[in-house]
Write a protein that holds these residues in place. Sequence first.
Motif, PDB file in Angstrom:
ATOM      1  N   VAL A 160       0.823  -1.207   0.000  1.00  0.00           N
ATOM      2  CA  VAL A 160       0.000   0.000   0.000  1.00  0.00           C
ATOM      3  C   VAL A 160       0.859   1.259   0.000  1.00  0.00           C
ATOM      4  O   VAL A 160       0.664   2.183  -0.806  1.00  0.00           O
ATOM      5  N   VAL A 161       1.835   1.315   0.904  1.00  0.00           N
ATOM      6  CA  VAL A 161       2.590   2.550   1.123  1.00  0.00           C
ATOM      7  C   VAL A 161       3.590   2.813   0.000  1.00  0.00           C
ATOM      8  O   VAL A 161       3.796   3.967  -0.401  1.00  0.00           O
ATOM      9  N   GLY A 162       4.205   1.775  -0.547  1.00  0.00           N
ATOM     10  CA  GLY A 162       5.193   1.975  -1.607  1.00  0.00           C
ATOM     11  C   GLY A 162       4.645   2.732  -2.802  1.00  0.00           C
ATOM     12  O   GLY A 162       5.177   3.774  -3.194  1.00  0.00           O
ATOM     13  N   PRO A 163       3.558   2.253  -3.421  1.00  0.00           N
ATOM     14  CA  PRO A 163       2.987   2.995  -4.552  1.00  0.00           C
ATOM     15  C   PRO A 163       2.494   4.394  -4.153  1.00  0.00           C
ATOM     16  O   PRO A 163       2.629   5.341  -4.936  1.00  0.00           O
ATOM     17  N   LEU A 164       1.935   4.537  -2.943  1.00  0.00           N
ATOM     18  CA  LEU A 164       1.498   5.868  -2.501  1.00  0.00           C
ATOM     19  C   LEU A 164       2.666   6.845  -2.456  1.00  0.00           C
ATOM     20  O   LEU A 164       2.522   8.025  -2.799  1.00  0.00           O
ATOM     21  N   SER A 165       3.834   6.346  -2.046  1.00  0.00           N
ATOM     22  CA  SER A 165       4.993   7.239  -1.917  1.00  0.00           C
ATOM     23  C   SER A 165       5.483   7.740  -3.263  1.00  0.00           C
ATOM     24  O   SER A 165       6.127   8.798  -3.334  1.00  0.00           O
ATOM     25  N   ASP A 166       5.212   7.011  -4.357  1.00  0.00           N
ATOM     26  CA  ASP A 166       5.591   7.496  -5.687  1.00  0.00           C
ATOM     27  C   ASP A 166       4.809   8.743  -6.067  1.00  0.00           C
ATOM     28  O   ASP A 166       5.249   9.529  -6.912  1.00  0.00           O
ATOM     29  N   GLY A 167       3.640   8.935  -5.451  1.00  0.00           N
ATOM     30  CA  GLY A 167       2.836  10.124  -5.738  1.00  0.00           C
ATOM     31  C   GLY A 167       2.882  11.167  -4.637  1.00  0.00           C
ATOM     32  O   GLY A 167       2.744  12.356  -4.903  1.00  0.00           O
ATOM     33  N   TRP A 168       3.085  10.738  -3.376  1.00  0.00           N
ATOM     34  CA  TRP A 168       3.034  11.660  -2.245  1.00  0.00           C
ATOM     35  C   TRP A 168       4.397  12.050  -1.701  1.00  0.00           C
ATOM     36  O   TRP A 168       4.504  12.986  -0.907  1.00  0.00           O
ATOM     37  N   GLY A 169       5.450  11.321  -2.083  1.00  0.00           N
ATOM     38  CA  GLY A 169       6.754  11.560  -1.477  1.00  0.00           C
ATOM     39  C   GLY A 169       7.007  10.572  -0.359  1.00  0.00           C
ATOM     40  O   GLY A 169       6.108   9.849   0.087  1.00  0.00           O
ATOM     41  N   ARG A 170       8.256  10.528   0.126  1.00  0.00           N
ATOM     42  CA  ARG A 170       8.654   9.491   1.082  1.00  0.00           C
ATOM     43  C   ARG A 170       8.540   9.921   2.548  1.00  0.00           C
ATOM     44  O   ARG A 170       8.103   9.153   3.392  1.00  0.00           O
ATOM     45  N   GLY A 187       9.205   3.226  -5.688  1.00  0.00           N
ATOM     46  CA  GLY A 187       8.351   2.880  -4.557  1.00  0.00           C
ATOM     47  C   GLY A 187       7.501   1.661  -4.844  1.00  0.00           C
ATOM     48  O   GLY A 187       7.369   0.760  -4.014  1.00  0.00           O
ATOM     49  N   THR A 188       6.920   1.609  -6.035  1.00  0.00           N
ATOM     50  CA  THR A 188       6.100   0.464  -6.413  1.00  0.00           C
ATOM     51  C   THR A 188       6.946  -0.801  -6.540  1.00  0.00           C
ATOM     52  O   THR A 188       6.547  -1.880  -6.090  1.00  0.00           O
TER      53      THR A 188
END
Length: 394
Positions: free
Chosen positions: A54-64, A331-332
């Motif tokens: 869940v968090v990995g793909p989100l970080s590609d759009g939201w930042g780390r 991230g993904t």
Amino acid sequence: MLLALALLSAIAPLAIDMYLPGLPALGDDLGTSTQSVQLTLTTFMAGLGIGQLVVGPLSDGWGRRKLLLAGAATFAVSGALCALAPSAEVLIGARLLQGLSGGAAIVLARAVIADRATGETAAKLFSVMMIIGGVAPVVAPLLGGALLDPVGWRGIFWVLTGAGVVMVVGILTLIPETLPPERRHGGGLAALAHNMRYVLGNRRYVGYALTFMFGFGALFSYISASPFVIQEVLGLSPGQFSVVFGVNSIGIVAGSIVNTRLIGRFRARQLLTFGVAMLLVAGLALLAEVTVGGAHTVVVLPLLFAVTTSIGFVMGNATALGQSQVSEAAGTGSALMGAGQFGLAAVISPLVGGSAAQMATGIVACAVIAMAALQLLGRPEEQSTPESTAARSA
């Protein structure tokens, strides 16, 4: 920054290994079965996989960085919930939450490195991070064994709560945002689906990811069954188990150190192949010993050390080689590797049980699949241009 990232990655082995010596006492205290006790491990591993996915793909759009902070804070809260759990059911739920937040820390630590480095440089950094993070599985069972009598298994979870607080401080002071807005892919299901197709459509990434996942699967076959095999089959005490577990963890560190020194003299693909071959040979020898040889301590323990040492050549190289194939969605890519890694571990945990033969069979089966995935990539000199270009530019 690398030290802080290594500590974030180390939170999973800390949360797994520290409470292993206390599993029998935990079951007695909560009045629950061995199967329920093992579920606290299984749900944690499942949470690690889901959290990364869940968090990995989100970080590609939201930042780390902000996701790192949220994950670390949640880990601290979930540790307190585990320490206060009045029943096995509550503990299992709290461990799931702890796994979800720990998964965020792991996937984002890998993504941060992938943001900053590629090729051989990334392979070295991942190996160095494994060396630093490898201290955790060495210290964790020893610390857990030492803490078990004075503070009990609940006190161990309070220590993990403190580790979560340290994670928050480390992120705030040492880790900047590594994915600038212009490199982000935006949010939403469409962007997530695009990144998933991009990553899973890369055959080489999938091959390295499978090698990574099943290499860890072999390691977790040992981790899950070893408290029962070493204490009940080999007859060692809980304190001796902690020492053996710590020594075997040193094997991972030693393998990573040697691997780091050899990168540059040998290609990462060659070192990865060596590691998987070593894992397979040691696993086959272990299976023969526990099924035919009688499971002698003086034979089993060196073979387990060889198994864990081989992992030092597998994890860092497979991660770097896989991530180099999908640098546009790091991230993904990291999330899928991590989700597969810990999802497989969650499946393996109940299958290997407490039997030495089942443990060895799990190690061999995972090693065979890892080798097959690696061989399907073709000869090292046939590797694709993006990987070699990334290594040269690094």
